[in-house]
Design an enzyme around this catalytic site. Structure first.
Site, PDB file in Angstrom:
ATOM      1  N   HIS A   1       0.847  -1.202   0.000  1.00 11.76           N
ATOM      2  CA  HIS A   1       0.000   0.000   0.000  1.00 11.76           C
ATOM      3  C   HIS A   1       0.881   1.250   0.000  1.00 11.76           C
ATOM      4  O   HIS A   1       2.050   1.206   0.377  1.00 11.76           O
ATOM      5  CB  HIS A   1      -0.904  -0.013   1.237  1.00 11.76           C
ATOM      6  CG  HIS A   1      -0.115  -0.096   2.510  1.00 11.76           C
ATOM      7  ND1 HIS A   1       0.578   0.987   3.018  1.00 11.76           N
ATOM      8  CD2 HIS A   1       0.155  -1.130   3.328  1.00 11.76           C
ATOM      9  CE1 HIS A   1       1.202   0.617   4.115  1.00 11.76           C
ATOM     10  NE2 HIS A   1       0.987  -0.679   4.320  1.00 11.76           N
TER      11      HIS A   1
ATOM     12  N   ASP B   1       4.104  -4.691   3.663  1.00  8.75           N
ATOM     13  CA  ASP B   1       5.544  -5.001   3.727  1.00  8.75           C
ATOM     14  C   ASP B   1       5.748  -6.453   4.166  1.00  8.75           C
ATOM     15  O   ASP B   1       6.632  -7.133   3.652  1.00  8.75           O
ATOM     16  CB  ASP B   1       6.301  -4.017   4.635  1.00  8.75           C
ATOM     17  CG  ASP B   1       5.739  -3.947   6.046  1.00  8.75           C
ATOM     18  OD1 ASP B   1       4.678  -4.554   6.313  1.00  8.75           O
ATOM     19  OD2 ASP B   1       6.354  -3.293   6.900  1.00  8.75           O
TER      20      ASP B   1
END
Ligand SMILES: *[C@@H]1O[C@H](CO)[C@@H](O)[C@H](O)[C@H]1NC(C)=O
Ligand SMILES: *[C@@H]1O[C@H](CO)[C@@H](O)[C@H](O)[C@H]1NC(C)=O
Length: 480
Positions: A97, A379
């Site tokens: 994102h 991540d």
């Protein structure tokens, strides 16, 4: 203010460094598209930019600004580069994102005032921003698997909520989308003009920032963003492991990795001292400060050019930031050496890689579905995939990072399919563990699909060192 001046200087310096390093990279690259025929592409020397073996970077602020990924002029990228006799068959995109508000607050300080509404006269800007908002605000119909329906389609709070995507995050992904559109749709005609819903495969975790990032990317990517042709699936696991998440050995690797992390932290007296100082400033016990993961918040201050918080006991400052960030970089280095994270990653990334090769294999059989797959993730999704592929040296996934798998067919030998892997626009195909030496032995400009398939079906488990040759056995190995 001194802080501001220094900050500006650092920002300018980082921009310059980024520009220089990018220019150097591309100076060494001979774009494949200049090769007009097979012969010249064979004699072409392939000199890779080496994101992996750059000199050990020690500047924590430079690293942090790369992580921010502040949108600037359109970047150059290596996506879609191939000799003219190669046809693009399918593309698989993994994104993190975009820029978000912190997930944690620094206790007893005012949280950074960042506006998460989308407005045209605020930087960073993208020409499609207003159209994106107006399209999203018309609502989506039935484009999402439950429970995604309950999420807002774009960020909209005047004071960001925790973890909310910011305007920066939206712009980052509009840019990603536009870049991929120019390459994959305009140049390579990946989708036919009358493309339909089943040619896309879309999947996101259940956070608003991942759904919104995916929507922004698609809005930049698709020639006509038609809600009827969009269907986002919901992925409950950040590892995107769907029905295959149960894997005890993976969890054991993770526990050992966390233990390693903990021991490294204890060894760093400067880090402990810094947490102690910061805890004094905000007047909470050191433990509480550390548990609030202050680096996440400090990165937000840095990425948004908002000075670090002060109390009447003093200010959190750049020196504190540098110590914590430097430790993070050291932690990543030790993580690579100790290989516990690699074990975790090989098992953690298997299901999503297995799914991806399945999709590729169906495309090689001539199926026209799922030509463009998008996984909107975190991540903690991208990092294990990078590590499992043998790209452990690659930088930690920045905001709006993109990892792309391209599948190509050689028109001169239609039965041969090849893959390219790109991370943030850099071709890392020949840095992967399954194709590391391929280009030294073969004139082919890409990696054979078989290499990737063999890796995912078997070699991933061999790399774990046991005798397992499949996911189930590797996940349940006794006596690990
Ligand atoms: C950072 O903020 C200062 C003051 O608020 C401003 O003058 C400066 O232009 C900003 N820098 C950037 C790179 O936006
Ligand atoms: C791998 O993918 C195949 C289909 O392509 C599927 O049958 C198999 O169950 C998958 N394995 C795992 C562990 O996800």
């Amino acid at each position: 203010m001194l802080f501001r001046n220094r900050f500006l200087l650092l920002l300018a310096l980082a921009a310059l460094l980024a520009f220089v390093s990018l220019s150097l990279q591309f100076f060494h690259l001979i774009p494949v598209s200049t090769a007009k025929n097979g012969a010249s592409s064979k004699s072409r020397k392939r000199i890779m930019p080496d994101p992996v073996t750059e000199p050990p970077v020690t500047d924590p602020v430079y690293e942090a600004l790369l992580y921010c990924n502040i949108p600037s002029v359109a970047e150059r990228s290596m996506e879609g580069h191939a000799p003219h006799h190669f046809k693009l068959v399918s593309v698989h995109v993994f994104i993190r994102h975009g820029d978000r508000y912190p997930l944690y607050v620094i206790p007893k300080t005012k949280r950074p005032e960042i506006d998460c509404t989308l407005v045209a006269n605020r930087k960073p800007y993208h020409p499609k921003l207003e159209a994106f908002v107006s399209h999203m605000s018309k609502g989506s119909g039935a484009s999402f698997e439950s429970p995604l329906n309950s999420l807002p389609l774009y960020p909209n709070h005047p004071l960001c909520e925790m973890g909310e995507l910011t305007q920066t995050g939206v712009v980052q992904h509009l840019q990603n989308g536009q870049l991929l559109r120019d390459i994959y749709l305009k140049k390579h005609k990946l989708l036919p003009n009358d493309w339909s819903a089943d040619q896309l495969y879309l999947e996101t975790t259940g956070k608003s920032r991942t759904l919104q990032s995916g929507l922004a990317l698609l809005y930049g990517f698709l020639p006509d963003f038609d809600w009827k042709k969009i269907y986002f699936r919901h992925q409950p696991s950040a590892l995107f492991c769907s029905g295959s998440c149960y894997c005890p050995v993976r969890n054991q690797y993770l526990e050992k990795e966390q233990r390693r992390q903990y021991l490294l932290r204890l060894k760093n007296s400067q880090l402990e001292k810094t947490y102690g100082e910061m805890a004094k400033i905000v007047d909470v016990p050191t433990k509480q400060l550390r548990a609030a993961n202050p680096i996440d918040s400090m990165l937000c201050h840095l990425c948004h050019n908002v000075s670090f918080p002060c109390t009447r006991n003093g200010c959190v400052d750049m020196e504190h930031f540098k110590v914590i960030k430097t430790h993070q970089i050291e932690d990543e280095r030790e993580r690579r050496e100790k290989k516990l994270y690699l074990g975790y990653s090989l098992l953690g990334a298997h299901p999503i890689l297995n799914q991806t090769i399945g999709r590729m294999q169906r495309a090689t059989e001539g199926r026209k579905e799922e030509l463009f797959a998008l996984y909107s993730a975190h991540d903690v999704t991208l990092s294990p995939v990078l590590s499992a592929l043998g790209l452990s040296e690659a930088r930690f996934p920045r905001f709006a990072a993109r990892l792309i798998f391209e599948l190509w067919q050689d028109r001169e030998k239609p039965n041969e399919h090849s893959v390219r892997i790109l991370y943030n626009g850099v071709d890392v195909t020949f840095h992967t563990s399954f194709c590391q030496d391929h280009h030294k032995r073969s004139p082919k400009p890409m990696c054979p699909l078989e290499n990737l398939v063999r890796f995912v079906k078997r070699d991933m488990f061999v790399a774990l060192g046991g005798s397992s040759t499949n996911y189930y056995d590797a996940c349940h190995r006794e006596g690990f």
